[in-house]
Design an enzyme around this catalytic site. Structure first.
Site, mmCIF file in Angstrom:
data_model
loop_
_atom_site.group_PDB
_atom_site.id
_atom_site.type_symbol
_atom_site.label_atom_id
_atom_site.label_comp_id
_atom_site.label_asym_id
_atom_site.label_seq_id
_atom_site.Cartn_x
_atom_site.Cartn_y
_atom_site.Cartn_z
ATOM 1 N N SER A 50 0.818 -1.220 0.000
ATOM 2 C CA SER A 50 0.000 0.000 0.000
ATOM 3 C C SER A 50 0.848 1.265 0.000
ATOM 4 C CB SER A 50 -0.946 0.030 1.205
ATOM 5 O OG SER A 50 -1.708 -1.138 1.239
ATOM 6 N N ARG A 51 2.010 1.187 -0.596
ATOM 7 C CA ARG A 51 2.919 2.349 -0.691
ATOM 8 C C ARG A 51 3.404 2.837 0.672
ATOM 9 N NH1 ARG A 51 2.513 -0.029 -5.386
ATOM 10 N NH2 ARG A 51 3.244 1.295 -7.061
#
Ligand code: FMN
Length: 241
Positions: free
Chosen positions: A214-215
């Site tokens: 999710s970055r």
């Protein structure tokens, strides 16, 4: 008109190219259970950078020591950065070394503005390292020692090319190489060209980046005190992704 035979993928959807880091990417991925944190840097930046290059090497990556080197030119109309790939050919707690033509575009820029940023990237491993700092020419003896490890063809190439200067044609370039080969035909030990050698970046900061889900990536930055090689004097910070 774009030549369809040479360039057959006009429909490539760049927006759809996406990797989720921190999940299994297949065979080329290192141990996914480990999570980069501040403790990995307690012995300094050099052992970890060395370890990541070694990991990329054992994973079978081509040119695992490649880094994109950015230099800058201060012009009348403002600063103008430029980037290109070089190979890291030396690593020590003092710095990162690469070799090039001192009269090339980058060589002239570094002579005028001796400061650089270099980024190693291993996308298949979800890793990136950026070093930034002042640059200086390494001693001639150190260049000489490396030069002798280069194959004969690379030595001839270094003599033959006025790197970064325009040339009229491929035939002209091949002719320069033929002339250089003839010139050194009787010379066993081709000497180092006076315009060729190593530069060392002495990092002020080194940032390690590890891709996560999710970055929410891990970014750890080491700031080295100028002239102080003592690892206890460095600052280690986590940055937001
Ligand atoms: C994988 C790779 C490795 C390279 N390694 C070097 C290198 O170690 N030294 C070098 O001078 N050029 C190297 N080059 C070529 C440079 O990217 C660049 O074209 C050249 O140095 C001229 O750059 P300049 O005109 O900005 O000075 C490499 C290119 C690639 C793609």
């Amino acid at each position: 008109m774009v030549d369809q035979e040479k360039f057959p993928t006009p429909d490539l959807d760049l927006r759809a190219l996406r990797v989720e880091y921190g999940v299994d990417q297949g065979d080329n991925h290192p141990d996914l259970d480990t999570d980069l944190d501040e403790t990995w840097l307690i012995d300094g930046w050099e052992p970890l950078l060395r370890n990541w290059i070694e990991d990329a090497t054992s994973a079978g990556m081509i040119d695992p020591n490649a880094m994109v080197l950015s230099t800058v030119e201060i012009t009348e109309t403002g600063p103008r950065p430029s980037s290109r790939t070089v190979l890291c050919k030396g690593l020590s707690p003092e710095g990162v070394t690469f070799y090039t033509n001192y009269e090339s575009f980058k060589g002239r820029q570094l002579t005028r503005t001796p400061y650089a940023s270099a980024t190693f990237v291993w996308p298949a491993m979800g890793r990136q390292v950026t070093v930034r700092g002042p640059v200086h020419r390494i001693p001639a003896e150190a260049t000489e020692a490396y030069w002798h490890s280069r194959p004969r063809g690379s030595r001839l190439g270094a003599w033959a090319s006025e790197q970064s200067r325009p040339i009229a044609s491929r035939a002209d370039l091949d002719r320069r190489m033929d002339e250089t080969t003839a010139r050194f035909a009787e010379v066993d030990d081709i000497p180092v060209p006076p315009f060729w050698g190593g530069f060392q970046i002495r990092p002020e900061t080194v940032e390690f980046w590890q891709g996560r889900r999710s970055r929410m990536h891990n970014r750890i930055r080491v700031t080295v005190e100028p002239g102080n090689a003592d690892v206890s004097a460095m600052k280690i910070e986590r940055l937001q992704p």
